[in-house]
Every structure is written in structure tokens, then in C-alpha cells.
Design an enzyme around this catalytic site. Sequence first.
Site, short mmCIF file in Angstrom:
data_model
loop_
_atom_site.label_atom_id
_atom_site.label_comp_id
_atom_site.label_asym_id
_atom_site.label_seq_id
_atom_site.Cartn_x
_atom_site.Cartn_y
_atom_site.Cartn_z
CE LYS A 253 89.44 76.32 15.26
NZ LYS A 253 90.90 76.31 15.89
CG PHE B 166 95.03 71.54 23.61
CD1 PHE B 166 95.76 71.31 24.79
CD2 PHE B 166 94.94 72.65 22.85
CE1 PHE B 166 96.37 72.54 25.15
CE2 PHE B 166 95.29 73.75 23.60
CZ PHE B 166 95.93 73.72 24.78
CD GLN B 167 92.66 75.09 25.30
OE1 GLN B 167 91.91 75.70 24.57
NE2 GLN B 167 93.35 75.97 26.49
CD GLU C 172 87.73 82.03 30.48
OE1 GLU C 172 88.54 82.01 29.28
OE2 GLU C 172 88.55 82.45 31.72
CG MET D 204 79.37 85.43 57.78
SD MET D 204 78.25 86.36 58.81
CE MET D 204 77.35 87.17 57.75
#
Length: 623
Positions: A204, A154-155, A92, A520
Site C-alpha cells: 500500500k 491486519f489482512q 474475488e 458426477m
Amino acid sequence: MTRPTPETLAHSARRARTAAEAPSDADRTRAASPAVPAARPAPAQVSGAGSLVRSLEALGVDVVFGIPGGAILPAYDPLYDSTVRHILVRHEQGAGHAATGYAQATGRVGVCIATSGPGATNLVTPIADAYMDSVPLVAITGQVARPSIGTDAFQEADIQGITLPITKHNFLVQDGSEIPRVLAEAFHLASTGRPGPVLVDIPKDVLQASTTFAWPPTLDLPGYRPTLHPHGKQIREAARLISAARRPVLYVGGGVLKAGATEGLRKLAEMTGIPVITTLMALGAFPDSHRQHLGMPGMHGTVAAVYGLQKADLIVALGARFDDRVTGKLDSFAPDATVVHADIDPAEIGKNRHADVPIVGDARHVIDELLAAVTAERAAGRTTDLSDWWTQLDDLRERYPLGYEEPSDGTLSPQYVIKRLGEIAGPDTIYVAGVGQHQMWASQFISYEKPQTWLNSGGLGTMGYAVPAAMGAKVGRPDTVVWAIDGDGCFQMTNQELATCALEGIPVKIAVINNGNLGMVRQWQTLFYDERYSNTDLGTHKHRIPDFVKLAEALGCVGLRCETAEDVDRTIEMAMSINDRPVVIDFVVGKDAMVWPMVPAGTSNDEIMFARGVRPAFDEDDI
């Protein structure tokens, strides 16, 4: 090596709307409200997911970057038949940076999609990145069903709350009928005023439920009225100061690019003869080759640009925000300068440096009106002679030009690699940099002559930005050569997106500046930590782990390696000749090269170092 089938590439090509040329200043408008059709189509009964996809189509979206998952899965069914091209990324974070690269290269809104929970939280870094660099981005995330919100389902993750500080605005959709309006508002907010990311979180069950799709929606954004046109009195006062100043500078930030104001900037600079300084986010807004361009200011800016700002009696800041990397120690920055600060975001004006003349407005309108006001000043005979100022600045440019020393141990110079890459690829190429030494060298040793040819993570400094952002830029401008200049540390964070590029037919070119270290950080350890190199050796030199050539081939790319100066041109030209798949070049360079000039963090710009142990010599009577 597995290659995508002709059918796959043909299918992708049919679904992609190409944009072969970069948009002109005139095209880069930011009035992004949905166009109203001549006749309003009849409302249609669809699912919430169908309404989402139809809204994207109505908004003119041609491509989205994303990964499906449980909560967002209902949206992927109507997307299967949509005219919107979906590019399946491998992470993602890659989706978010790709959408950012697309937006930066085209001037349009970039779109990314993720599911709930970890899918959404993986977008946090690119959302924060887009927020810091004012990039128009719309992130669409799935959420657990409404009855489960707040139950630690969940999630489940409160992505709206998580991203509240790093979005211009965000939405949690509670009813399917809201989807067209919310999407239209999200795109309008992302692309108007000061651009930025907007999050749309959709449960959802809202995606699954039946609803009515009607277009166009009526936007409901009370209080959101960006000020585009500046106040005339402030413009006249700025013009008066410009006409009287003896040591003025134009301090140009990324807002000039966002506003499509580069043509006006050049006219203003040439009319007044004032030196121009462009920030890291504004490279390409004013041609590097122009005589009036002093270069980039700040921590790794040119000596002439740093001292031009420091000793100015007037700073005209256009779409810049006086960030710490430019000002150094703030209380010692430009002590004798009167400041004209023009920005579309009133919150930026006076935030870090007091503005004597604050101007709120879109940079294009500000510059156009300044041109008219300065013209009136000149017609009235009010001008000033800048010849002494230019004598001083030209002397600094001559004595302290950008340059580098060849490595004493015979290793390949990274500055030479990047300089030759810019000379061979040319000014029409889009260059995308990761973060670190290679980013600074790319800003210094490539000449940027045109807008939208330099993309980088400036505000957040996100390692891993380059590969997915280059992918997005190439999707947005498929007929333009796109080079990502990455470090071996940055490259290992997001190189999995090269598999996406190989399968989707996105032939980006990647130059890995492989110095075997987190360069760096190692430079700071050399300068400030007594050369105690704690955890900066990546092993890409000692053990060749990973072997970048083999890794490139495993990801469906052409892999090349270059270790000597004699092979640099031939290797770059070979990569330039390959246009049917991604190319990765492993440039094995020395580990001890440093970025100069340098203003150490937290110190005054007066303490700029031209090279290690070398302070510029200035005649205080002259400057």
C-alpha cells in the site's frame, strides 16, 4: 426488478472497447512486449497507484475485474478517471474466472484486481485454474505497507509465497519506480511461450508514494527465451514417421488453440489423411463435423478416439500433455505407439510418456514446418495407405456412436436439452461449461466447428467457473452470443456474479441443468459405492431450494423454467430473443442420467465402458 439506469449503461459502453469478432489465427500472436512509441514521452511525477493505472493503459488493457479494499484502495482513485473499464464483481473468485473467460474468448491477457489478505487468497482458485489450463492472466493484489510485512498485520497474507507453485511467475514490488517494468514483464510472461498466470503484489505504501512514470520500460528477463521454432532434424524425423505409419493419429491439445494453429492443423490433417483426436481443452481446434475427426479421448471420450489412441502405431501429439484423464492407467496406454511430442513447454515432453521424437516449439511453427517436411516426403514418393486403419475406425464409429437413452421415468433428458441448445444457438455461439456431468454432455452433444467457442475448466475442474467466465467472455466479445451451461451445484457457487452482469449490462444466458444432485459424484456413488448416496442430494428438486427462477429475478435477470421435452425449443428460443439482460433457464432434468462412454479412474483405456455393463466388442485380429 431493479434495472441499471440508461446513464450507467451508457457510461459503461463509452468505456468499453469492444471486440465483436473472435481473433483470427493470424491475429493471435504471442509477442506481447509493449509497443515502442515513435517518440518517448517525458517522464511524469505520479503516485505509485497512478503509475500502475498508466501502465495498464499503455499496455492496451480495456477492462479489469475486481473489488476494492484497504490495501489496494489507492489504485482505485486514478482508476476512476481512466480509460480502463473496471467491472465491480461480487467476489474475488468471480474476478479471476471472469478475467480467464475474457482471455480464453479473445486471446488477450485477462486482468483481475484484489486487495490484500482474504481478497488476495480468494484469487487463489482462479489463479490455479488458469495455471492448469495455460491461460494468460495478470492478477494485481494490494499488500500491507512494507514496514508491516512479516508482522502478521491486519489482512496480511504472503500471497507471493502462497501462489508460487501456481503462477508462471510472481512479483512483490518494492519501489514505485519498478511498477511500469514489472507490469510490462508480467504481461509479456503471461502471454508468451506457454501462457499462464502472473501475480503482481504491491504494498500500500508503494501505491501511495510519489514516483516517476516513464514508458516504455526496458524488460529485464534474463534466461527467459521461449523456443518458438522447432529443430529441423526433429521435424524431418517426424515427417518420416508420419509417411511410414500404418495406424497414425494426431493427438491435439489446447496448445494448438493457444498458438492460433488451427488452419495449419486442418491442412496437415487433410494432406496426410490422419485421424484427428481433440482433447477437452482443444474442442473447436478441428471441426467436429469433419470426417477425419474421431472426437474427444479419455475418460468420457468416444470409443473410436479412445481406441484410436490405444491401438495407434504413431501418436503425433501437438500441444497436448498426456494427462491422466486421457491416458488412463499410464503403463498400459498405447503400448505399440511411437510418440512424436511437440510442445512449447519442454517440461511437458517426456513428463508422463516417453517421447521418441521430442519437438520443442510453438505449435503454429511446428505444424507449418511439418507441412513442408511432409510435402517433401510425398514428393519423394514416401506415403502409406491408411485405408485399412480407416475401415477399422469407421466400423467403431458406426457401432459405438455417441448417444443416450431417454429416462424411463419420463423426466427430461439432460443430453436432449444440451443437444437442442447447441442446434438452436449454433456454431458461432460461445459455450462456457461448469464442471461435472453437464460439462461432459456439453463436450459430447454440441458440435464445435470454430476455435474459441468452447470454454471450460479442464485441468483443475473448478466448480463455479461457468457464470463468471461467461461474463468475461461476453465482455471480451460483446456481439457474440454466450451461453453458460451449468449444473445446479456449480451454479450455487458463483451465481452472485449475475448481479454484476445485470448492473453492467452484460446479457449472458445461463442454462442450469438441474438434476437435484451433485451429478458426477452421484454417478460414481452409483457405480462404485453400491448406490449409497452420501451427501449428494442438493434439495433443488425435493424442496426447490433455491427456486432458480426467483433467484434469477432477484439478481436482475429473466428467469425461466422448463420441465418437459415439448417445451425445450420454445424456452431456448425465448431466451435467445432476450438480449438486454441476462437470462437463466432452470432445466429440471432426471437425476439418474449418466455420462457414457466411461473409462473408470485408474484403469486402462482397454477397459472403456460404452454403457453401464456394456463393453465394446473388438476383433483383436483387426485392431
